[in-house]
Design an enzyme around this catalytic site. Structure first.
Site, PDB file in Angstrom:
ATOM      1  CB  VAL A  92      50.560  39.941 174.281  1.00  0.00           C
ATOM      2  CG1 VAL A  92      50.850  38.482 174.624  1.00  0.00           C
ATOM      3  CG2 VAL A  92      49.289  40.042 173.446  1.00  0.00           C
TER       4      VAL A  92
ATOM      5  CG  ASP B 200      42.986  43.981 153.786  1.00  0.00           C
ATOM      6  OD1 ASP B 200      43.430  45.066 153.369  1.00  0.00           O
ATOM      7  OD2 ASP B 200      43.431  42.877 153.425  1.00  0.00           O
TER       8      ASP B 200
ATOM      9  CG  MET C 127      47.165  48.138 149.885  1.00  0.00           C
ATOM     10  SD  MET C 127      48.301  47.516 151.115  1.00  0.00           S
ATOM     11  CE  MET C 127      49.610  46.939 150.056  1.00  0.00           C
TER      12      MET C 127
ATOM     13  NE  ARG D 175      25.259  65.834 140.701  1.00  0.00           N
ATOM     14  CZ  ARG D 175      25.516  64.567 140.368  1.00  0.00           C
ATOM     15  NH1 ARG D 175      24.757  63.973 139.465  1.00  0.00           N
ATOM     16  NH2 ARG D 175      26.491  63.913 140.929  1.00  0.00           N
TER      17      ARG D 175
ATOM     18  CB  ILE E 170      52.208  54.906 152.227  1.00  0.00           C
ATOM     19  CG1 ILE E 170      50.932  55.232 151.480  1.00  0.00           C
ATOM     20  CG2 ILE E 170      53.420  55.251 151.405  1.00  0.00           C
ATOM     21  CD1 ILE E 170      50.687  56.735 151.390  1.00  0.00           C
TER      22      ILE E 170
END
Ligand code: F6P
Length: 321
Positions: free
Chosen positions: A23, A128, A170, A212, A252
């Site tokens: 920017v 996120d 998170m 399995r 982290i």
């Protein structure tokens, strides 16, 4: 427009510094002056400003965190606080603002723009990846790679001891990060706020896997869907013969040097945000859809939710056979 402002807000994400660099340098390229606002919207309220020149953003493309610092500023929900922030922007002479942050910060951008008609462009940055209108947020790729690094190590010990591991990642309100991590780390079970699984189904799943021939198992749990410690206690009670362990990856995931994809997105989004302000295209978020850079009205961003890709559960199920 002669002066623009730049602010990082909410939870930090790797790549925020790369956006700041982009920017600032794009703005200087177009002969604009850049004023950095420290400590998110709290800093705007408290008038913590600094002028940023080209050299002030040297050597930060590879650095995690944000040189402008950030804060959670819940007081911004109050109209009188927002009014003061708007007054402060005018007082310092900021004519357009680039806001860098996650879903909460996008709401703040929307409010400043819609209430005061202030020229704003938002850049989605969050580990996120839960912001509507963009395939990816800046920082998500780095967080997934950090988790891969950690979980691959946990897999080594899980396999050696034939243990079941719950790994809490998170994502307070969103399972996008957990689901992506589950897919690429080869987890057997993923639990997210948008699709919780009851304890008996988890127990059943682990038992079927044992039949399995699977002796160890990885469960990825988004923090918004429960606590790893509690889940491990419950599973230990129901499966006394299995050794259940847990790890909380925690913060982290928010730090570290940004990956290739994070830096690329940061640099492109930073460029485009300044160009939008110059073109007087205010009230947008810059995003990416496939290979294409897109501009989404902030009203659309904040009035919609980004759902996880539920198809991932199908892939995970098939990969766990
Ligand atoms: O929004 C990013 C995020 O790291 C979420 O995944 C997590 O739930 C939250 O922030 C943690 O918030 P705080 O930094 O306030 O502890």
């Amino acid at each position: 427009m002669k002066n623009i402002g730049i602010i990082t807000s909410g939870g930090d994400a790797p790549g925020m510094n790369a956006i700041i660099r982009s920017v600032v340098r794009t703005a200087i390229f177009y002969n604009l002056k850049v004023i950095g606002i420290y400590e998110g919207f709290k800093g705007l309220y408290e008038k913590k400003f600094v002028e940023l020149d080209s050299r002030s953003v040297s050597g930060i493309i590879n650095k995690g965190g944000t040189i402008l610092k950030t804060k959670r500023f819940y007081e911004f929900k109050k109209k009188e606080i927002r009014e003061k922030c708007y007054e402060n922007l005018k007082e310092i002479g900021i004519e357009g603002l680039v806001v860098i942050g996650g879903d909460g910060s996008a709401k703040a951008s929307y409010l400043l723009h819609s209430e005061f008609n202030f020229p704003i462009v938002h850049i989605p940055a969050s580990i996120d990846n839960d912001i509507y209108g963009t395939d990816y947020t800046v920082g998500f790729d780095t967080a997934v790679n950090t988790a891969i690094d950690a979980i691959d190590k946990i897999r080594d010990t899980a396999t050696s001891h034939e243990r079941t591991f719950i790994i809490e990642v998170m994502g307070r309100n969103s399972g996008n990060l957990a689901l992506e991590i589950g897919l690429v780390c080869g987890a057997e079970i993923v639990i997210i706020p948008e699709k919780k699984i009851d304890i008996d189904s988890i127990v059943e799943e682990i038992k079927e896997e044992a039949v399995r021939g699977k002796k160890s198992c990885l469960i990825i749990l988004a923090e918004g869907a429960g606590k790893a410690e509690e889940l491990s206690k419950k599973l230990n009670e129901k499966l006394p013969d299995r050794e259940i362990r847990y790890t909380v990856l925690g913060y982290i995931q928010r730090g570290g040097s940004p990956t290739y994809l994070t830096r690329k997105l940061a640099t492109i989004f930073g460029n485009k945000s300044v160009e939008l302000l110059i073109k007087k295209m205010y009230g947008y978020m810059v995003g990416i859809k496939g290979e294409e850079v897109v501009y989404i009205p902030l009203a659309e961003v904040v009035n919609n939710s980004k759902l996880p890709n539920f198809e991932y559960f199908e892939y995970i199920k098939k990969m766990a056979i």
